[in-house]
Motif scaffolding. Structure first.
Motif, PDB file in Angstrom:
ATOM      1  N   LEU A 128       0.842  -1.192   0.000  1.00 19.43           N
ATOM      2  CA  LEU A 128       0.000   0.000   0.000  1.00 19.43           C
ATOM      3  C   LEU A 128       0.883   1.250   0.000  1.00 19.43           C
ATOM      4  CD1 LEU A 128      -2.950   1.176   0.538  1.00 19.43           C
ATOM      5  CD2 LEU A 128      -2.257   1.228   2.916  1.00 19.43           C
ATOM      6  N   PRO A 129       0.875   2.057  -1.077  1.00 25.24           N
ATOM      7  CA  PRO A 129       1.685   3.282  -1.070  1.00 25.24           C
ATOM      8  C   PRO A 129       1.011   4.356  -0.229  1.00 25.24           C
ATOM      9  CG  PRO A 129       0.530   3.087  -3.145  1.00 25.24           C
ATOM     10  CD  PRO A 129       0.202   1.854  -2.355  1.00 25.24           C
ATOM     11  N   VAL A 130       1.741   4.904   0.734  1.00 24.39           N
ATOM     12  CA  VAL A 130       1.214   5.965   1.597  1.00 24.39           C
ATOM     13  C   VAL A 130       1.920   7.253   1.206  1.00 24.39           C
ATOM     14  CG1 VAL A 130       0.912   6.767   3.959  1.00 24.39           C
ATOM     15  CG2 VAL A 130       0.805   4.336   3.451  1.00 24.39           C
ATOM     16  N   SER A 131       1.127   8.240   0.773  1.00 19.34           N
ATOM     17  CA  SER A 131       1.716   9.496   0.313  1.00 19.34           C
ATOM     18  C   SER A 131       1.572  10.561   1.386  1.00 19.34           C
ATOM     19  CB  SER A 131       1.025   9.969  -0.968  1.00 19.34           C
ATOM     20  OG  SER A 131      -0.323  10.248  -0.712  1.00 19.34           O
ATOM     21  N   SER A 132       2.466  11.541   1.349  1.00 13.23           N
ATOM     22  CA  SER A 132       2.370  12.676   2.264  1.00 13.23           C
ATOM     23  C   SER A 132       2.994  13.882   1.596  1.00 13.23           C
ATOM     24  CB  SER A 132       3.072  12.375   3.592  1.00 13.23           C
ATOM     25  OG  SER A 132       4.455  12.282   3.391  1.00 13.23           O
ATOM     26  N   LYS A 133       2.494  15.053   1.968  1.00 12.98           N
ATOM     27  CA  LYS A 133       3.044  16.287   1.415  1.00 12.98           C
ATOM     28  C   LYS A 133       4.164  16.780   2.325  1.00 12.98           C
ATOM     29  CE  LYS A 133       0.206  18.857  -0.904  1.00 12.98           C
ATOM     30  NZ  LYS A 133      -0.901  19.376  -1.671  1.00 12.98           N
ATOM     31  N   PRO A 134       5.126  17.497   1.779  1.00  8.41           N
ATOM     32  CA  PRO A 134       6.207  18.027   2.617  1.00  8.41           C
ATOM     33  C   PRO A 134       5.666  19.012   3.656  1.00  8.41           C
ATOM     34  CG  PRO A 134       6.730  18.248   0.285  1.00  8.41           C
ATOM     35  CD  PRO A 134       5.321  17.802   0.373  1.00  8.41           C
ATOM     36  N   THR A 135       6.458  19.268   4.684  1.00  5.09           N
ATOM     37  CA  THR A 135       6.045  20.219   5.716  1.00  5.09           C
ATOM     38  C   THR A 135       6.019  21.641   5.138  1.00  5.09           C
ATOM     39  OG1 THR A 135       8.328  20.384   6.446  1.00  5.09           O
ATOM     40  CG2 THR A 135       6.925  18.848   7.628  1.00  5.09           C
ATOM     41  N   GLU A 136       5.146  22.462   5.692  1.00  7.45           N
ATOM     42  CA  GLU A 136       5.016  23.872   5.321  1.00  7.45           C
ATOM     43  C   GLU A 136       4.676  24.053   3.847  1.00  7.45           C
ATOM     44  OE1 GLU A 136       8.327  26.159   6.698  1.00  7.45           O
ATOM     45  OE2 GLU A 136       8.263  25.253   8.684  1.00  7.45           O
ATOM     46  N   VAL A 137       3.775  23.209   3.360  1.00  8.03           N
ATOM     47  CA  VAL A 137       3.280  23.340   1.989  1.00  8.03           C
ATOM     48  C   VAL A 137       1.800  23.666   2.080  1.00  8.03           C
ATOM     49  CG1 VAL A 137       2.804  22.077  -0.151  1.00  8.03           C
ATOM     50  CG2 VAL A 137       4.988  21.812   0.985  1.00  8.03           C
ATOM     51  N   ARG A 138       1.326  24.627   1.275  1.00 11.64           N
ATOM     52  CA  ARG A 138      -0.063  25.072   1.348  1.00 11.64           C
ATOM     53  C   ARG A 138      -1.005  24.003   0.806  1.00 11.64           C
ATOM     54  NH1 ARG A 138      -0.071  31.470  -0.295  1.00 11.64           N
ATOM     55  NH2 ARG A 138       1.417  32.123   1.287  1.00 11.64           N
ATOM     56  N   MET A 139      -2.276  24.149   1.153  1.00  9.21           N
ATOM     57  CA  MET A 139      -3.304  23.225   0.697  1.00  9.21           C
ATOM     58  C   MET A 139      -3.433  23.292  -0.825  1.00  9.21           C
ATOM     59  SD  MET A 139      -4.889  21.681   3.289  1.00  9.21           S
ATOM     60  CE  MET A 139      -3.237  21.300   3.796  1.00  9.21           C
ATOM     61  N   GLY A 140      -3.941  22.197  -1.386  1.00  8.46           N
ATOM     62  CA  GLY A 140      -4.129  22.155  -2.832  1.00  8.46           C
ATOM     63  C   GLY A 140      -2.891  21.659  -3.553  1.00  8.46           C
ATOM     64  N   LYS A 141      -2.810  21.903  -4.831  1.00  6.26           N
ATOM     65  CA  LYS A 141      -1.671  21.514  -5.683  1.00  6.26           C
ATOM     66  C   LYS A 141      -1.485  20.002  -5.765  1.00  6.26           C
ATOM     67  CE  LYS A 141      -0.086  25.836  -6.231  1.00  6.26           C
ATOM     68  NZ  LYS A 141      -1.252  26.543  -5.705  1.00  6.26           N
ATOM     69  N   GLY A 142      -2.562  19.240  -5.569  1.00  2.00           N
ATOM     70  CA  GLY A 142      -2.500  17.798  -5.807  1.00  2.00           C
ATOM     71  C   GLY A 142      -2.043  16.980  -4.618  1.00  2.00           C
ATOM     72  N   LYS A 143      -2.047  15.690  -4.855  1.00  2.00           N
ATOM     73  CA  LYS A 143      -1.668  14.732  -3.818  1.00  2.00           C
ATOM     74  C   LYS A 143      -0.157  14.666  -3.711  1.00  2.00           C
ATOM     75  CE  LYS A 143      -2.800  10.059  -2.357  1.00  2.00           C
ATOM     76  NZ  LYS A 143      -3.762   8.980  -2.455  1.00  2.00           N
ATOM     77  N   GLY A 144       0.340  14.414  -2.497  1.00  2.00           N
ATOM     78  CA  GLY A 144       1.779  14.340  -2.275  1.00  2.00           C
ATOM     79  C   GLY A 144       2.382  13.084  -2.891  1.00  2.00           C
ATOM     80  N   SER A 145       3.694  13.015  -2.896  1.00  2.00           N
ATOM     81  CA  SER A 145       4.382  11.856  -3.468  1.00  2.00           C
ATOM     82  C   SER A 145       4.401  10.712  -2.449  1.00  2.00           C
ATOM     83  CB  SER A 145       5.810  12.219  -3.869  1.00  2.00           C
ATOM     84  OG  SER A 145       6.498  12.734  -2.754  1.00  2.00           O
ATOM     85  N   VAL A 146       4.703   9.513  -2.931  1.00  2.00           N
ATOM     86  CA  VAL A 146       4.710   8.328  -2.078  1.00  2.00           C
ATOM     87  C   VAL A 146       5.836   8.450  -1.058  1.00  2.00           C
ATOM     88  CG1 VAL A 146       5.010   5.836  -2.027  1.00  2.00           C
ATOM     89  CG2 VAL A 146       3.659   6.875  -3.831  1.00  2.00           C
ATOM     90  N   ASP A 147       5.464   8.355   0.219  1.00  2.00           N
ATOM     91  CA  ASP A 147       6.411   8.534   1.316  1.00  2.00           C
ATOM     92  C   ASP A 147       6.963   7.191   1.787  1.00  2.00           C
ATOM     93  OD1 ASP A 147       7.818  10.065   3.110  1.00  2.00           O
ATOM     94  OD2 ASP A 147       6.244  10.038   4.630  1.00  2.00           O
ATOM     95  N   TYR A 148       6.082   6.203   1.977  1.00  2.00           N
ATOM     96  CA  TYR A 148       6.514   4.875   2.421  1.00  2.00           C
ATOM     97  C   TYR A 148       5.475   3.846   1.994  1.00  2.00           C
ATOM     98  CZ  TYR A 148       3.312   5.812   6.325  1.00  2.00           C
ATOM     99  OH  TYR A 148       2.209   6.113   7.073  1.00  2.00           O
ATOM    100  N   TRP A 149       5.812   2.582   2.192  1.00  2.00           N
ATOM    101  CA  TRP A 149       4.927   1.467   1.848  1.00  2.00           C
ATOM    102  C   TRP A 149       4.444   0.812   3.126  1.00  2.00           C
ATOM    103  CZ3 TRP A 149       3.446   0.428  -3.128  1.00  2.00           C
ATOM    104  CH2 TRP A 149       4.136   1.121  -4.120  1.00  2.00           C
ATOM    105  N   ALA A 150       3.183   0.391   3.129  1.00  2.00           N
ATOM    106  CA  ALA A 150       2.588  -0.209   4.321  1.00  2.00           C
ATOM    107  C   ALA A 150       1.766  -1.430   3.935  1.00  2.00           C
ATOM    108  CB  ALA A 150       1.709   0.803   5.055  1.00  2.00           C
ATOM    109  N   ALA A 151       1.499  -2.269   4.931  1.00  2.00           N
ATOM    110  CA  ALA A 151       0.639  -3.440   4.757  1.00  2.00           C
ATOM    111  C   ALA A 151      -0.596  -3.243   5.613  1.00  2.00           C
ATOM    112  CB  ALA A 151       1.377  -4.707   5.180  1.00  2.00           C
ATOM    113  N   ARG A 152      -1.772  -3.524   5.042  1.00  2.00           N
ATOM    114  CA  ARG A 152      -2.998  -3.490   5.837  1.00  2.00           C
ATOM    115  C   ARG A 152      -3.110  -4.801   6.604  1.00  2.00           C
ATOM    116  NH1 ARG A 152      -5.726  -1.738   0.938  1.00  2.00           N
ATOM    117  NH2 ARG A 152      -6.034   0.505   0.981  1.00  2.00           N
ATOM    118  N   VAL A 153      -3.209  -4.721   7.933  1.00  2.00           N
ATOM    119  CA  VAL A 153      -3.280  -5.927   8.762  1.00  2.00           C
ATOM    120  C   VAL A 153      -4.647  -5.971   9.427  1.00  2.00           C
ATOM    121  CG1 VAL A 153      -2.307  -7.107  10.762  1.00  2.00           C
ATOM    122  CG2 VAL A 153      -0.799  -5.977   9.140  1.00  2.00           C
ATOM    123  N   HIS A 154      -5.415  -7.009   9.121  1.00  2.00           N
ATOM    124  CA  HIS A 154      -6.728  -7.212   9.724  1.00  2.00           C
ATOM    125  C   HIS A 154      -6.577  -8.039  11.007  1.00  2.00           C
ATOM    126  CE1 HIS A 154      -9.268  -5.910   6.273  1.00  2.00           C
ATOM    127  NE2 HIS A 154      -8.159  -6.156   5.614  1.00  2.00           N
TER     128      HIS A 154
END
Length: 137
Positions: free
Chosen positions: A72-98
């Motif tokens: 599962l690619p988890v994306s995040s925007k850099p710090t101190e970036v304004r709202m909008g301008k699209g989704k952030g880049s992929v930050d890390y990979w995760a597994a969904r655990v039920h």
């Protein structure tokens, strides 16, 4: 660290983790296992940290199986970036655990070493777990 070689799409929605594990809830390889009891996202770094803790305590004897994969690619925007301008880049990979999912299995070591190794591995994970033992032993 674990991550997919290639994916069909670069980014995914966040989604929710509800319900019990559909599969992967039985011991298939080893005699002892670490089973999740709550839903959570587990990152590739956490999986690697738990694997290292388990193999270190076992002193590289026996065998360890990792039964979850961070796809599962988890994306995040850099710090101190304004709202909008699209989704952030992929930050890390995760597994969904039920709940009910087997995450790690080990075999080839004694009972007390296996239980302590899985306890140390569980400390590295953000999810509540329990140790499962194969019944026919």
């Amino acid at each position: 660290m674990l991550q997919p070689k290639r994916t069909k799409f670069r980014k995914q929605f966040k989604g929710r983790i509800h319900g019990e594990a559909k599969g992967g809830s039985d011991l298939n390889f080893g005699g002892y296992a670490l089973k999740a009891t709550e839903p959570e996202r587990v990152t590739a770094r956490q999986i690697e940290a738990a694997r290292r803790a388990i193999t270190r305590h076992m002193k590289r004897q026996g065998r360890v199986w990792i039964r979850i994969f961070p796809d599962l690619p988890v994306s995040s925007k850099p710090t101190e970036v304004r709202m909008g301008k699209g989704k952030g880049s992929v930050d890390y990979w995760a597994a969904r655990v039920h709940p009910g999912r087997i995450m790690f299995e080990i075999d080839g070591v004694s009972d007390e070493i296996a239980r302590e190794a899985l306890r140390l591995g569980a400390m590295k994970l953000p999810v509540l777990t329990r140790i499962v033992v194969r019944e026919d032993w």
